[in-house]
Design an enzyme around this catalytic site. Sequence first.
Site, PDB file in Angstrom:
ATOM      1  N   LYS A 121       0.823  -1.203   0.000  1.00 48.17           N
ATOM      2  CA  LYS A 121       0.000   0.000   0.000  1.00 48.17           C
ATOM      3  C   LYS A 121       0.870   1.272   0.000  1.00 48.17           C
ATOM      4  CE  LYS A 121      -3.846  -2.362   0.060  1.00 48.17           C
ATOM      5  NZ  LYS A 121      -3.573  -3.784   0.277  1.00 48.17           N
TER       6      LYS A 121
HETATM    7  C1  LIG Z   1      -4.794  -4.732   0.663  1.00 50.68           C
HETATM    8  C2  LIG Z   1      -6.263  -4.829   0.704  1.00 50.68           C
HETATM    9  C3  LIG Z   1      -6.923  -5.422   1.782  1.00 50.68           C
HETATM   10  C4  LIG Z   1      -6.223  -6.173   2.874  1.00 50.68           C
HETATM   11  O1  LIG Z   1      -5.353  -5.467   3.618  1.00 50.68           O
HETATM   12  P1  LIG Z   1      -4.513  -6.264   4.723  1.00 50.68           P
HETATM   13  O2  LIG Z   1      -3.763  -5.181   5.412  1.00 50.68           O
HETATM   14  O3  LIG Z   1      -3.656  -7.248   4.016  1.00 50.68           O
HETATM   15  O4  LIG Z   1      -5.516  -6.925   5.614  1.00 50.68           O
HETATM   16  C5  LIG Z   1      -8.308  -5.405   1.805  1.00 50.68           C
HETATM   17  N1  LIG Z   1      -9.012  -4.833   0.831  1.00 50.68           N
HETATM   18  C6  LIG Z   1      -8.425  -4.262  -0.229  1.00 50.68           C
HETATM   19  C7  LIG Z   1      -9.267  -3.623  -1.290  1.00 50.68           C
HETATM   20  C8  LIG Z   1      -7.035  -4.250  -0.334  1.00 50.68           C
HETATM   21  O5  LIG Z   1      -6.449  -3.700  -1.417  1.00 50.68           O
END
Ligand SMILES: *Cc1c(COP(=O)(O)O)cnc(C)c1O
Length: 321
Positions: A121
């Site tokens: 992210k």
């Molecule tokens: C990355 C992501 C998640 C999950 O995030 P985590 O930190 O791995 O739990 C959930 N929803 C979306 C749309 C994502 O891109």
Amino acid sequence: MSALLLNLEPGDEVIMPSFTFVSTANAFVLRGAVPVFVDIRPDTLNIDEKLIEAAITSRTRAICVVHYAGVACAMDEILAVAERHGLTVIEDAAQAIFSSYKGRRLGGIGALAALSFHETKNVISGEGGALLVNDPCLEERAEIIREKGTNRSKFFRGQVDKYTWVDVGSSYLPGEIIAAFLAAQLEQGEAITRTRLSLWDTYHAWAEPYEVGGVVRRPVVPVECTHNAHMYYLLLPSLEARMRFIESMREAGVGTVFHYIPLHSSPAGQRFGRTSGGMEITDSVSGRLVRLPLYVGLEDQQEAVIDAASLALDSLQVEFG
Ligand SMILES: *Cc1c(COP(=O)(O)O)cnc(C)c1O
């Protein structure tokens, strides 16, 4: 945590897009709830707000929207549907830190929202995330759920003289080292976003002639949305064109990836969820989307990526343009 806060029970339904990461659905399936998948809009690839009302049944409890690529869903329309039917809106803002919709930060609009600090992210701590509680009525219990079902937070503030087990919960807090790493990332949040936006804008300007030539479709950011450059993707004409693009990039030494296998067509999605209406756009987009590399540190190499992508698209243009 959102699913726990809503006291979801087996058979309750949560409306969400199928074009998303598995975590959107898992949170609710873990409580026995049923994800009800709705198709996406062809422009933003977000849940199609016009299809939500038809998916509502007597068991529907919540709408979980996903701000894909950090571009906001049509929140005014979605909040209005939720209000008409007494549903809670949860924002999966995993990709959307620092984005906004009509001047409001994403993650600050629904009753509850979740950010992700996963390493893929914009702002990261390796693994990690945050629950944003916008409905004050849910605050106290959120704190308890986060602290293993105890009122330890109240104890730390001197509001009770001992702490005890008062509700369900788990161990959702980050350790000190992860929290310290995240604090440093958050301090750099604006600089990270600026750098990403500059990389995104460069891709967007480069891809324009290819869009005019009919060989790609570029991301669409509606005027009411300010995005955070979480992702740069291209939509290619077909699954085969995407395979050829990825292969040609690989030959040039550039890794490119695609997503998502739609949840409604995955084994667990079929077992735990159901669809409402057709999934034409979800199915079409998931076969044609490809992501270009985008991260802080790419600055010196972006030109090489673009050269490779130009070569790949030029050869596709002969066939598909
Ligand atoms: C990355 C992501 C998640 C999950 O995030 P985590 O930190 O791995 O739990 C959930 N929803 C979306 C749309 C994502 O891109």
